[in-house]
Design a protein around this motif. Structure first.
Motif, PDB file in Angstrom:
ATOM      1  N   GLY A  83      23.121  44.011  45.755  1.00  0.00           N
ATOM      2  CA  GLY A  83      24.480  43.927  46.020  1.00  0.00           C
ATOM      3  C   GLY A  83      24.599  42.613  47.331  1.00  0.00           C
ATOM      4  N   CYS A  84      25.926  42.299  46.949  1.00  0.00           N
ATOM      5  CA  CYS A  84      26.172  40.828  47.678  1.00  0.00           C
ATOM      6  C   CYS A  84      25.055  39.688  47.426  1.00  0.00           C
ATOM      7  CB  CYS A  84      25.853  41.199  49.288  1.00  0.00           C
ATOM      8  SG  CYS A  84      27.521  42.007  49.860  1.00  0.00           S
ATOM      9  N   GLY A  85      24.619  39.846  46.278  1.00  0.00           N
ATOM     10  CA  GLY A  85      23.934  38.711  45.783  1.00  0.00           C
ATOM     11  C   GLY A  85      22.409  38.684  46.356  1.00  0.00           C
ATOM     12  N   GLY A  86      21.514  37.912  45.683  1.00  0.00           N
ATOM     13  CA  GLY A  86      20.333  37.923  46.052  1.00  0.00           C
ATOM     14  C   GLY A  86      19.352  38.831  45.348  1.00  0.00           C
ATOM     15  N   ALA A  87      18.119  38.537  45.265  1.00  0.00           N
ATOM     16  CA  ALA A  87      17.176  39.158  44.664  1.00  0.00           C
ATOM     17  C   ALA A  87      16.595  40.326  45.385  1.00  0.00           C
ATOM     18  CB  ALA A  87      15.995  38.395  43.764  1.00  0.00           C
ATOM     19  N   PRO A 104      31.820  44.737  48.829  1.00  0.00           N
ATOM     20  CA  PRO A 104      33.052  44.164  48.947  1.00  0.00           C
ATOM     21  C   PRO A 104      33.551  43.777  50.395  1.00  0.00           C
ATOM     22  CG  PRO A 104      33.231  45.686  47.150  1.00  0.00           C
ATOM     23  CD  PRO A 104      31.809  45.926  47.827  1.00  0.00           C
ATOM     24  N   LEU A 105      32.800  44.502  51.321  1.00  0.00           N
ATOM     25  CA  LEU A 105      33.110  44.481  52.801  1.00  0.00           C
ATOM     26  C   LEU A 105      32.131  43.849  53.419  1.00  0.00           C
ATOM     27  CD1 LEU A 105      35.204  47.609  53.179  1.00  0.00           C
ATOM     28  CD2 LEU A 105      35.943  45.389  52.810  1.00  0.00           C
ATOM     29  N   MET A 165      35.742  43.807  41.908  1.00  0.00           N
ATOM     30  CA  MET A 165      34.933  45.039  41.103  1.00  0.00           C
ATOM     31  C   MET A 165      33.444  44.992  40.891  1.00  0.00           C
ATOM     32  SD  MET A 165      36.697  47.861  41.044  1.00  0.00           S
ATOM     33  CE  MET A 165      35.954  48.720  39.993  1.00  0.00           C
ATOM     34  N   ASP A 166      33.273  43.514  40.475  1.00  0.00           N
ATOM     35  CA  ASP A 166      32.001  43.218  40.394  1.00  0.00           C
ATOM     36  C   ASP A 166      30.897  43.812  41.276  1.00  0.00           C
ATOM     37  OD1 ASP A 166      32.310  42.347  37.815  1.00  0.00           O
ATOM     38  OD2 ASP A 166      32.479  40.274  38.575  1.00  0.00           O
ATOM     39  N   GLY A 224      43.006  45.858  47.762  1.00  0.00           N
ATOM     40  CA  GLY A 224      44.399  45.958  47.000  1.00  0.00           C
ATOM     41  C   GLY A 224      44.465  44.593  46.230  1.00  0.00           C
ATOM     42  N   THR A 225      44.241  43.411  46.867  1.00  0.00           N
ATOM     43  CA  THR A 225      44.470  42.440  46.078  1.00  0.00           C
ATOM     44  C   THR A 225      43.941  42.373  44.696  1.00  0.00           C
ATOM     45  OG1 THR A 225      44.480  40.988  48.105  1.00  0.00           O
ATOM     46  CG2 THR A 225      44.176  39.929  46.243  1.00  0.00           C
ATOM     47  N   VAL A 226      42.623  42.622  44.470  1.00  0.00           N
ATOM     48  CA  VAL A 226      41.874  42.818  43.295  1.00  0.00           C
ATOM     49  C   VAL A 226      42.612  43.821  42.554  1.00  0.00           C
ATOM     50  CG1 VAL A 226      39.643  43.713  42.262  1.00  0.00           C
ATOM     51  CG2 VAL A 226      39.828  42.325  44.353  1.00  0.00           C
ATOM     52  N   LEU A 227      42.788  45.035  42.886  1.00  0.00           N
ATOM     53  CA  LEU A 227      43.365  46.199  42.036  1.00  0.00           C
ATOM     54  C   LEU A 227      44.914  45.735  41.588  1.00  0.00           C
ATOM     55  CD1 LEU A 227      42.277  49.125  44.093  1.00  0.00           C
ATOM     56  CD2 LEU A 227      41.210  48.140  42.189  1.00  0.00           C
ATOM     57  N   ILE A 228      45.615  45.118  42.358  1.00  0.00           N
ATOM     58  CA  ILE A 228      46.898  44.276  42.111  1.00  0.00           C
ATOM     59  C   ILE A 228      46.854  43.583  40.889  1.00  0.00           C
ATOM     60  CG2 ILE A 228      49.156  43.062  42.626  1.00  0.00           C
ATOM     61  CD1 ILE A 228      48.818  44.633  45.515  1.00  0.00           C
TER      62      ILE A 228
END
Length: 348
Positions: free
Chosen positions: A25-29, A155-156, A175-176, A241-245
Motif C-alpha cells: 500500500g502507498c507504493g513500494g515493494a 488514501p490518507l 480507489m486504486d 469525495g473528490t474521487v467518488l464525485i
C-alpha cells in the motif's frame, strides 16, 4: 448488490513463505520477513513496514472505514473492539457489527491495550500520534514495539508517522489505493480470496456507473459539512469525495483547495462557486442516517442569502453522510448514490 450480500464468509488462512513478493500500500515493494518465522510477511504501509508472523487474531478497528472493511474481509469474529462509527454501517454488515464490542468515542491508549489487540486497523490517520495526545493511541512505531501492528488506509497516508490531514498527498487519494489496501490486508489476515472478491465487486459496480454516465455533462458538486459553526466547511481536493464525485460523473466544486480534506470557507466564496448540487454531509453517531441531515438541508434551502444558488433554485441540496465519502469499501455504494442524484435520468 454489495459484496457482503454476494459472498459467504471465507477465511482462508494461508501460510506465506519467506521470499514472497507482495504489492505494498502507498507504493513500494513488500518483502517477506526472515526474523519471525516461516510464516512472517512484511507489507509497507504509509512509510512503515508492517510485519506479522501469522494472521492477526485480535483486531481493533477504529472509525467507520476500518470497521466496514474488517466486515467486508470476513474477519468480524477477530474484532476485539470497534470505535467511532460516523453512521449506521452498511446493511450487509449490520448483523456482524451487533455482536462486536463498540466504543462510541475512541478509547484511551490504556483501554485499547487492555483489549490485548495484536493489530489496529484505522480508517483515518489522526488516531496515531507521536505527540502523546490523550486523543490518540500513540505513534505506530511505539505500538509495534509492544507487539501491536497497525494500518492506516493508504488514501490518507501522512508524510510521516503522527502527522495529519495537512500531510496528505492528493495523488494518493484514489480507489486504486483502496484496492491495494484490500489486497495487502487480505494477505496479512490470510483472506486473499475474499479480498480479491471485494475488489472485483467494487470495480464492477463503479465501472457500470462510469459507463452509464459516459458522455454526460459533468455538474459541479459541493460536499458541505453540517452542524459546524464558524463559516462553511467543504470537502477539498484530498477528501475522498473528490474521487467518488468524479466516478459518478461530476466534479468537486472545491477540488482545487488542496490544503486539507475539510476546508473552511466564507459564505461569499460558496455563493461565488455556485455549485450545481450540494450534498449535506452529516456526522457522527452509530445510528445516523441521511434523514438526520434533513433539518440542515431545510435550513440551507430557506436561507435568504443562498436564495439565488442554482442548487437552491433547482432543489438540488440533498442529505448525505460523512461516512459516504470516506475511503473504503463504501466506494461503490457512494458512487452509485451520487450518480443517482446528479444523473437521475441515466442511473436509476
Amino acid at each position: 448488490m454489495a459484496v457482503g450480500a454476494l459472498l459467504k464468509p471465507v477465511l482462508i488462512l494461508t501460510a506465506l513463505t519467506v521470499g514472497s513478493s507482495l504489492v505494498a500500500g502507498c507504493g513500494g515493494a513488500a518483502q517477506a520477513g526472515d526474523e519471525t518465522g516461516a510464516a512472517a510477511i512484511t507489507v509497507r504501509n504509509c512509510g512503515l513496514d508492517v510485519t506479522v508472523d501469522g494472521p492477526p487474531k485480535r483486531v481493533f478497528a477504529a472509525y467507520q472505514p476500518a470497521i466496514e472493511m474488517a466486515h467486508a474481509l470476513g474477519i468480524s469474529d477477530r474484532l476485539v473492539g470497534t470505535a467511532y462509527l460516523d453512521a449506521v454501517v452498511l446493511p450487509e454488515y449490520a448483523e456482524a457489527q451487533k455482536s462486536r464490542k463498540y466504543y462510541k468515542n475512541l478509547p484511551s491508549r490504556e483501554e485499547l491495550l487492555s483489549q490485548n489487540p495484536d493489530f489496529v486497523l484505522s480508517g483515518f490517520n489522526d488516531v496515531f500520534s507521536s505527540n502523546g495526545s490523550d486523543a490518540s493511541f500513540g505513534a505506530r512505531k511505539g505500538l509495534a514495539e509492544l507487539g501491536v501492528r497497525t494500518w492506516i488506509f493508504s488514501p490518507l497516508c501522512p508524510t510521516a508517522d503522527g502527522l495529519g490531514d495537512e500531510a496528505i498527498d492528493p495523488k494518493t487519494v484514489s480507489m486504486d489505493n483502496v484496492y491495494a489496501d484490500l489486497r495487502d490486508l487480505g494477505r496479512i489476515f490470510g483472506v486473499s480470496e475474499r479480498a480479491e472478491a471485494v475488489v472485483a465487486d467494487q470495480k464492477t459496480r463503479i465501472a457500470a456507473v462510469r459507463q452509464k454516465v459516459a458522455g454526460a455533462d459533468r455538474p459541479t458538486v459541493a460536499i458541505l459539512r453540517a452542524n459546524l459553526e464558524g463559516g462553511m466547511t467543504v470537502s477539498g481536493g484530498p477528501d475522498f469525495g473528490t474521487v467518488l464525485i468524479r466516478e459518478a460523473g461530476g466534479v468537486n466544486a472545491f477540488a482545487d483547495l488542496t490544503s486539507r480534506r475539510n476546508v473552511k470557507i466564507s459564505m461569499e466564496e460558496f455563493i461565488k462557486r455556485n455549485p450545481d448540487y450540494v450534498l449535506v454531509s452529516d456526522c457522527c453517531d452509530a445510528t445516523m442516517t441521511e434523514a438526520d441531515a434533513a433539518a440542515e438541508v431545510a435550513a440551507l434551502m430557506n436561507n435568504p442569502a443562498l436564495a439565488n444558488l442554482k442548487a437552491v433554485r433547482n432543489k438540488r441540496i440533498k442529505p448525505f453522510l460523512f461516512a459516504h465519502h470516506s475511503a473504503g469499501v463504501r466506494g461503490a455504494h457512494t458512487t452509485e448514490l451520487i450518480a443517482g442524484i446528479i444523473h437521475p435520468d441515466l442511473v436509476k
